[in-house]
Design a protein around this motif. Structure first.
Motif, PDB file in Angstrom:
ATOM      1  N   LYS A   7       0.866  -1.181   0.000  1.00  0.00           N
ATOM      2  CA  LYS A   7       0.000   0.000   0.000  1.00  0.00           C
ATOM      3  C   LYS A   7       0.901   1.228   0.000  1.00  0.00           C
ATOM      4  CE  LYS A   7      -3.927   1.945   2.478  1.00  0.00           C
ATOM      5  NZ  LYS A   7      -4.926   1.702   3.541  1.00  0.00           N
ATOM      6  N   ILE A   8       0.771   2.038  -1.047  1.00  0.00           N
ATOM      7  CA  ILE A   8       1.646   3.185  -1.250  1.00  0.00           C
ATOM      8  C   ILE A   8       0.831   4.469  -1.158  1.00  0.00           C
ATOM      9  CG2 ILE A   8       3.181   4.351  -2.887  1.00  0.00           C
ATOM     10  CD1 ILE A   8       3.094   1.146  -4.025  1.00  0.00           C
ATOM     11  N   LYS A   9       1.133   5.293  -0.173  1.00  0.00           N
ATOM     12  CA  LYS A   9       0.466   6.598  -0.081  1.00  0.00           C
ATOM     13  C   LYS A   9       1.070   7.490  -1.153  1.00  0.00           C
ATOM     14  CE  LYS A   9      -1.204  10.001   3.233  1.00  0.00           C
ATOM     15  NZ  LYS A   9      -1.703  10.899   2.342  1.00  0.00           N
ATOM     16  N   LEU A  10       0.207   8.065  -1.962  1.00  0.00           N
ATOM     17  CA  LEU A  10       0.666   8.934  -3.036  1.00  0.00           C
ATOM     18  C   LEU A  10       0.785  10.368  -2.532  1.00  0.00           C
ATOM     19  CD1 LEU A  10      -1.548   7.468  -5.872  1.00  0.00           C
ATOM     20  CD2 LEU A  10       0.908   7.120  -5.549  1.00  0.00           C
ATOM     21  N   ASP A  53      -7.771  10.189   4.110  1.00  0.00           N
ATOM     22  CA  ASP A  53      -6.471  10.835   4.323  1.00  0.00           C
ATOM     23  C   ASP A  53      -5.610  10.917   3.063  1.00  0.00           C
ATOM     24  OD1 ASP A  53      -5.971   8.083   4.203  1.00  0.00           O
ATOM     25  OD2 ASP A  53      -4.309   8.206   5.634  1.00  0.00           O
ATOM     26  N   GLY A  54      -6.150  10.502   1.927  1.00  0.00           N
ATOM     27  CA  GLY A  54      -5.388  10.595   0.683  1.00  0.00           C
ATOM     28  C   GLY A  54      -5.671   9.432  -0.249  1.00  0.00           C
ATOM     29  N   VAL A  55      -4.900   9.391  -1.307  1.00  0.00           N
ATOM     30  CA  VAL A  55      -5.052   8.339  -2.318  1.00  0.00           C
ATOM     31  C   VAL A  55      -3.873   7.382  -2.198  1.00  0.00           C
ATOM     32  CG1 VAL A  55      -5.321   7.836  -4.769  1.00  0.00           C
ATOM     33  CG2 VAL A  55      -6.251   9.959  -3.839  1.00  0.00           C
ATOM     34  N   TYR A  56      -4.188   6.103  -2.303  1.00  0.00           N
ATOM     35  CA  TYR A  56      -3.178   5.056  -2.187  1.00  0.00           C
ATOM     36  C   TYR A  56      -3.137   4.239  -3.471  1.00  0.00           C
ATOM     37  CZ  TYR A  56      -3.096   6.026   2.794  1.00  0.00           C
ATOM     38  OH  TYR A  56      -2.962   6.637   4.003  1.00  0.00           O
ATOM     39  N   LEU A  57      -1.948   3.798  -3.810  1.00  0.00           N
ATOM     40  CA  LEU A  57      -1.749   2.845  -4.884  1.00  0.00           C
ATOM     41  C   LEU A  57      -1.562   1.487  -4.210  1.00  0.00           C
ATOM     42  CD1 LEU A  57      -1.155   2.577  -8.006  1.00  0.00           C
ATOM     43  CD2 LEU A  57       1.246   2.688  -7.372  1.00  0.00           C
ATOM     44  N   ILE A  58      -2.379   0.527  -4.586  1.00  0.00           N
ATOM     45  CA  ILE A  58      -2.253  -0.827  -4.060  1.00  0.00           C
ATOM     46  C   ILE A  58      -1.583  -1.666  -5.136  1.00  0.00           C
ATOM     47  CG2 ILE A  58      -3.477  -2.823  -3.103  1.00  0.00           C
ATOM     48  CD1 ILE A  58      -3.774  -0.214  -1.434  1.00  0.00           C
ATOM     49  N   SER A  59      -0.430  -2.214  -4.806  1.00  0.00           N
ATOM     50  CA  SER A  59       0.361  -2.967  -5.772  1.00  0.00           C
ATOM     51  C   SER A  59       0.454  -4.428  -5.340  1.00  0.00           C
ATOM     52  CB  SER A  59       1.768  -2.365  -5.855  1.00  0.00           C
ATOM     53  OG  SER A  59       2.595  -3.140  -6.687  1.00  0.00           O
ATOM     54  N   VAL A  60       0.121  -5.331  -6.264  1.00  0.00           N
ATOM     55  CA  VAL A  60       0.177  -6.763  -6.003  1.00  0.00           C
ATOM     56  C   VAL A  60       1.197  -7.379  -6.953  1.00  0.00           C
ATOM     57  CG1 VAL A  60      -1.142  -8.923  -5.976  1.00  0.00           C
ATOM     58  CG2 VAL A  60      -2.246  -6.764  -5.321  1.00  0.00           C
TER      59      VAL A  60
END
Length: 109
Positions: A7-10, A53-60
């Motif tokens: 999970k990456i907070k952008l 709290d923001g947008v996240y990139l979910i990477s699998v």
């Protein structure tokens, strides 16, 4: 093969860059697949998660050896890998590996 989810907070204000990155990767699928093959990765998928709290990139990602894949990605001279590294630097604020609860695949049988 193991699966990893991150999970990456952008960074604020980077959604246009994220959309551009996704479009570029999708346009250059053959290059991306060649890189994945070199890294020993069998699956990469990315999703957006809109939170208060923001947008996240979910990477699998699925790979035999994540450390090998990461090392190869860092040292790669392929243009698409350099593009991805620039994207990460520009857009990623914080990265958290999520805990795996179930990791099943028919391919592993």
């Amino acid at each position: 093969m193991r699966t990893r989810c991150v999970k990456i907070k952008l960074k604020d204000g980077t959604l246009t860059q994220v959309d551009d990155w996704a479009a570029e990767i999708n346009k250059r699928t053959n290059e991306a697949l060649e890189t994945m093959q070199r890294e020993g990765v069998s699956l990469e998928a990315a999703f957006l998660d809109y939170q208060a709290d923001g947008v996240y990139l979910i990477s699998v990602m699925r790979a035999d050896d994540f450390e090998k894949a990461r090392a190869m990605a860092r040292s790669s001279t392929a243009d698409i890998d350099a593009y991805h590294r620039r994207f990460k630097e520009a857009c990623w604020e914080e990265r958290t590996e999520l805990s795996a609860l179930v990791d099943l695949s028919i391919e592993d049988q």
